[in-house]
Design a protein around this motif. Structure first.
Motif, PDB file in Angstrom:
ATOM      1  N   LEU A  12      44.530  33.752  31.525  1.00  0.00           N
ATOM      2  CA  LEU A  12      43.323  34.152  32.241  1.00  0.00           C
ATOM      3  C   LEU A  12      43.755  34.272  33.682  1.00  0.00           C
ATOM      4  N   SER A  13      43.634  35.456  34.262  1.00  0.00           N
ATOM      5  CA  SER A  13      44.241  35.703  35.569  1.00  0.00           C
ATOM      6  C   SER A  13      43.381  36.648  36.398  1.00  0.00           C
ATOM      7  N   PRO A  14      43.780  36.906  37.641  1.00  0.00           N
ATOM      8  CA  PRO A  14      43.067  37.911  38.428  1.00  0.00           C
ATOM      9  C   PRO A  14      43.127  39.310  37.824  1.00  0.00           C
ATOM     10  N   LEU A  15      43.980  39.492  36.808  1.00  0.00           N
ATOM     11  CA  LEU A  15      44.072  40.775  36.114  1.00  0.00           C
ATOM     12  C   LEU A  15      43.079  40.876  34.968  1.00  0.00           C
ATOM     13  N   GLY A  16      42.410  39.753  34.658  1.00  0.00           N
ATOM     14  CA  GLY A  16      41.432  39.738  33.586  1.00  0.00           C
ATOM     15  C   GLY A  16      41.764  38.698  32.531  1.00  0.00           C
ATOM     16  N   ALA A  17      41.041  38.746  31.431  1.00  0.00           N
ATOM     17  CA  ALA A  17      41.220  37.777  30.356  1.00  0.00           C
ATOM     18  C   ALA A  17      42.214  38.300  29.338  1.00  0.00           C
ATOM     19  N   ALA A  21      45.736  42.152  29.027  1.00  0.00           N
ATOM     20  CA  ALA A  21      45.305  42.546  30.375  1.00  0.00           C
ATOM     21  C   ALA A  21      46.386  42.216  31.396  1.00  0.00           C
ATOM     22  N   PHE A  22      47.061  41.082  31.192  1.00  0.00           N
ATOM     23  CA  PHE A  22      48.124  40.699  32.116  1.00  0.00           C
ATOM     24  C   PHE A  22      49.276  41.699  32.056  1.00  0.00           C
ATOM     25  N   TRP A  23      49.692  42.075  30.867  1.00  0.00           N
ATOM     26  CA  TRP A  23      50.802  43.024  30.714  1.00  0.00           C
ATOM     27  C   TRP A  23      50.429  44.394  31.285  1.00  0.00           C
ATOM     28  N   ARG A  24      49.206  44.843  31.024  1.00  0.00           N
ATOM     29  CA  ARG A  24      48.767  46.114  31.608  1.00  0.00           C
ATOM     30  C   ARG A  24      48.771  46.044  33.125  1.00  0.00           C
ATOM     31  N   GLY A  25      48.296  44.917  33.668  1.00  0.00           N
ATOM     32  CA  GLY A  25      48.274  44.760  35.124  1.00  0.00           C
ATOM     33  C   GLY A  25      49.672  44.738  35.724  1.00  0.00           C
ATOM     34  N   MET A  26      50.624  44.155  35.003  1.00  0.00           N
ATOM     35  CA  MET A  26      52.008  44.159  35.481  1.00  0.00           C
ATOM     36  C   MET A  26      52.514  45.584  35.638  1.00  0.00           C
ATOM     37  N   HIS A  27      52.139  46.457  34.732  1.00  0.00           N
ATOM     38  CA  HIS A  27      52.609  47.848  34.807  1.00  0.00           C
ATOM     39  C   HIS A  27      51.812  48.663  35.814  1.00  0.00           C
ATOM     40  N   LYS A  28      50.544  48.333  35.992  1.00  0.00           N
ATOM     41  CA  LYS A  28      49.743  49.065  36.978  1.00  0.00           C
ATOM     42  C   LYS A  28      50.189  48.747  38.399  1.00  0.00           C
ATOM     43  N   ALA A  29      50.574  47.514  38.645  1.00  0.00           N
ATOM     44  CA  ALA A  29      51.151  47.078  39.927  1.00  0.00           C
ATOM     45  C   ALA A  29      50.278  47.445  41.121  1.00  0.00           C
ATOM     46  N   ASP A  30      48.996  47.175  41.000  1.00  0.00           N
ATOM     47  CA  ASP A  30      48.067  47.527  42.082  1.00  0.00           C
ATOM     48  C   ASP A  30      46.975  46.464  42.165  1.00  0.00           C
ATOM     49  N   THR A  31      47.178  45.494  43.033  1.00  0.00           N
ATOM     50  CA  THR A  31      46.209  44.413  43.189  1.00  0.00           C
ATOM     51  C   THR A  31      46.033  44.089  44.667  1.00  0.00           C
ATOM     52  N   MET A  48      41.775  35.259  48.569  1.00  0.00           N
ATOM     53  CA  MET A  48      42.364  34.730  47.345  1.00  0.00           C
ATOM     54  C   MET A  48      42.345  35.818  46.270  1.00  0.00           C
ATOM     55  N   TYR A  49      43.308  35.749  45.367  1.00  0.00           N
ATOM     56  CA  TYR A  49      43.292  36.583  44.170  1.00  0.00           C
ATOM     57  C   TYR A  49      42.464  35.829  43.125  1.00  0.00           C
ATOM     58  N   LEU A  50      41.271  36.324  42.843  1.00  0.00           N
ATOM     59  CA  LEU A  50      40.313  35.595  42.012  1.00  0.00           C
ATOM     60  C   LEU A  50      40.233  36.169  40.603  1.00  0.00           C
ATOM     61  N   VAL A  51      39.946  35.316  39.638  1.00  0.00           N
ATOM     62  CA  VAL A  51      39.623  35.771  38.291  1.00  0.00           C
ATOM     63  C   VAL A  51      38.335  36.595  38.378  1.00  0.00           C
ATOM     64  N   PRO A  52      38.301  37.790  37.781  1.00  0.00           N
ATOM     65  CA  PRO A  52      37.080  38.609  37.843  1.00  0.00           C
ATOM     66  C   PRO A  52      35.872  37.841  37.310  1.00  0.00           C
ATOM     67  N   GLU A  53      34.759  38.027  37.977  1.00  0.00           N
ATOM     68  CA  GLU A  53      33.538  37.300  37.608  1.00  0.00           C
ATOM     69  C   GLU A  53      33.189  37.500  36.135  1.00  0.00           C
ATOM     70  N   ALA A  54      33.408  38.708  35.618  1.00  0.00           N
ATOM     71  CA  ALA A  54      33.050  39.000  34.230  1.00  0.00           C
ATOM     72  C   ALA A  54      33.925  38.243  33.231  1.00  0.00           C
ATOM     73  N   ASP A  55      35.078  37.755  33.682  1.00  0.00           N
ATOM     74  CA  ASP A  55      36.012  37.076  32.778  1.00  0.00           C
ATOM     75  C   ASP A  55      35.994  35.558  32.913  1.00  0.00           C
ATOM     76  N   ILE A  56      35.182  35.035  33.814  1.00  0.00           N
ATOM     77  CA  ILE A  56      35.110  33.577  33.965  1.00  0.00           C
ATOM     78  C   ILE A  56      34.426  32.985  32.739  1.00  0.00           C
ATOM     79  N   PRO A  57      35.037  32.003  32.092  1.00  0.00           N
ATOM     80  CA  PRO A  57      34.437  31.430  30.880  1.00  0.00           C
ATOM     81  C   PRO A  57      33.041  30.867  31.131  1.00  0.00           C
TER      82      PRO A  57
END
Length: 414
Positions: A12-17, A21-31, A48-57
């Protein structure tokens, strides 16, 4: 000695849940970091690099009557995914205990880490921003929370030696397996926004006003990130016996050291971080532990990439760069912190997660652009995606107090 395999991943990361999502974000390389939504964050750089609100448990808000903070909920979310990914149990709902068939709960351990734990609960109570609880809550309950959820009756331990903590937690997990104390270890780290932590680093003048820019000429400090990364470590014998469906790689080597130099600053010569790297590479048989560069070049079958500690702070980046240039020359680096910021006690786990994905997909994603490179940081930060060369990846994590750890992940044996 039995290999320690990585059979499950959760994030669970700033890239989403999720790890996808993490692997896709690694390739997008835009944060980019954002301003924390905290009206009491009275500081120069509340970024801060925050977990997206929609993905917070959504929860659970408590476990067995114990109030749970953001850090524990992040850890549970990542652990749920990792356990399901490993095929140890079906994906349970929040707060539901998994049904793990064929596992001896006495042989399942938990080793998780955090720098600030559930201090968001306490900060809310101190400031009156959250209703007071009728029960006291410990600030570092992550391992016991995950262990209680899974029913793990082996060792349950929370490591908290600052920003090296999750690297140490993974190493502890591997040691438990190699010593015959556990068959499966749920290992990793979690970190959540803490007003106190961010304010302290602002007072230290250690927050970059723009973004996390490791090894860049214009870097001015680090920027925190939040989230959780969890790996299921498993003995090769146990994984084979149960027919584990996916093996991402193996934790092949680890090296610990301490600078014994300063409470916050790295020792300028880099002697002890080099010692940790050499020991990890030697234990893994990756080739670079004997002579600088030996067997570590691209295409050598040795070290294929490095995920550095590289925080964006001035001295840390220079010292680590010098050691890497001497020990693993020309080996490409992938900066997780440029992507999601410095996740503190979870940083080593996020680096290990990234290393496992790179080994599994045999692809090194592009680095997030950080601007002109510092001439004192002679490291390779590829801007494009490339096939992985070499069979190993080196992960570094360092911390206040001079705590250093290096881990080597290798391809799973055929």
């Amino acid at each position: 000695m039995d290999d320690v395999l990585v059979t499950g991943l959760g994030a669970l990361s700033p890239l989403g849940a999720g790890t996808d999502a993490f692997w896709r974000g690694m390739h997008k390389a835009d944060t980019a970091p954002s301003r924390v939504p905290d009206p009491l964050a009275h500081m120069d750089h509340p970024l801060m690099y925050l977990v997206p609100e929609a993905d917070i448990p959504d929860g659970p808000e408590e476990q067995d009557g114990l109030p749970l903070g953001r850090g524990s909920r992040f850890a549970l979310a990542a652990a749920r995914e990792a356990v399901a990914d490993a095929g140890l149990a079906a994906l349970p709902g929040p707060g539901e205990r998994p049904e793990a068939e064929g596992l001896d709960p006495r042989r399942v351990a938990v080793a998780l880490s955090t720098g600030m734990g559930d201090t968001d609960l306490h900060e809310g109570w101190w400031s009156g921003a959250a209703p007071a609880s009728g029960r006291w809550a410990p600030p570092f309950p992550l391992a016991s929370v995950v262990g209680g959820w899974f029913g793990a009756q082996g060792v349950n331990t929370c490591v908290s030696n600052a920003c090296a903590a999750s690297g140490y937690a993974l190493s502890v997990g591997a040691d438990l397996i190699r010593a015959g104390e556990a068959d499966v270890v749920i290992a990793g780290g979690a970190e959540a926004y803490s007003r106190v932590a961010l304010a302290c680093f602002n007072r230290l003048g250690a927050i970059d006003p723009e973004r996390c820019r490791p090894f860049a000429a214009e870097r001015r400090g680090t920027v925190f990130g939040e989230g959780a990364a969890v790996l299921v470590l498993e003995s090769a014998t146990h994984a084979r016996a149960r027919g584990a469906r996916t093996v991402y790689g193996r934790l092949a080597g680890a090296g610990w050291s301490c600078d014994a130099y300063h409470a916050t600053a790295p020792e300028p010569s880099g002697e002890q971080i080099e010692r940790a790297m050499r020991e990890a590479l030697r234990e893994a048989g990756a080739g670079a532990g004997a002579e600088p560069g030996a067997g570590s070049g691209p295409g050598s079958g040795g070290l294929g990439f490095v995920i550095p500690h590289g925080t964006g702070t001035e001295l840390n980046d220079v010292v680590e760069s010098r050691v890497l240039d001497a020990l693993t020359p020309r080996t490409p680096l992938y900066s997780v912190k440029a992507l999601i910021g410095h996740t503190g006690g979870a940083a080593g786990a996020f680096a290990a997660l990234a290393a496992s994905l790179v080994l599994h997909h045999r692809t090194l994603p592009p680095n997030v652009p950080v601007g002109e490179r510092d001439p004192e940081c002679a490291v390779s930060l590829p801007s494009g995606s490339a096939p992985m060369t070499g069979a190993y990846g080196l992960v570094n994590a360092y911390a206040f107090g001079g705590n250093n750890i290096s881990l080597v992940f290798g391809e799973a044996a055929a």
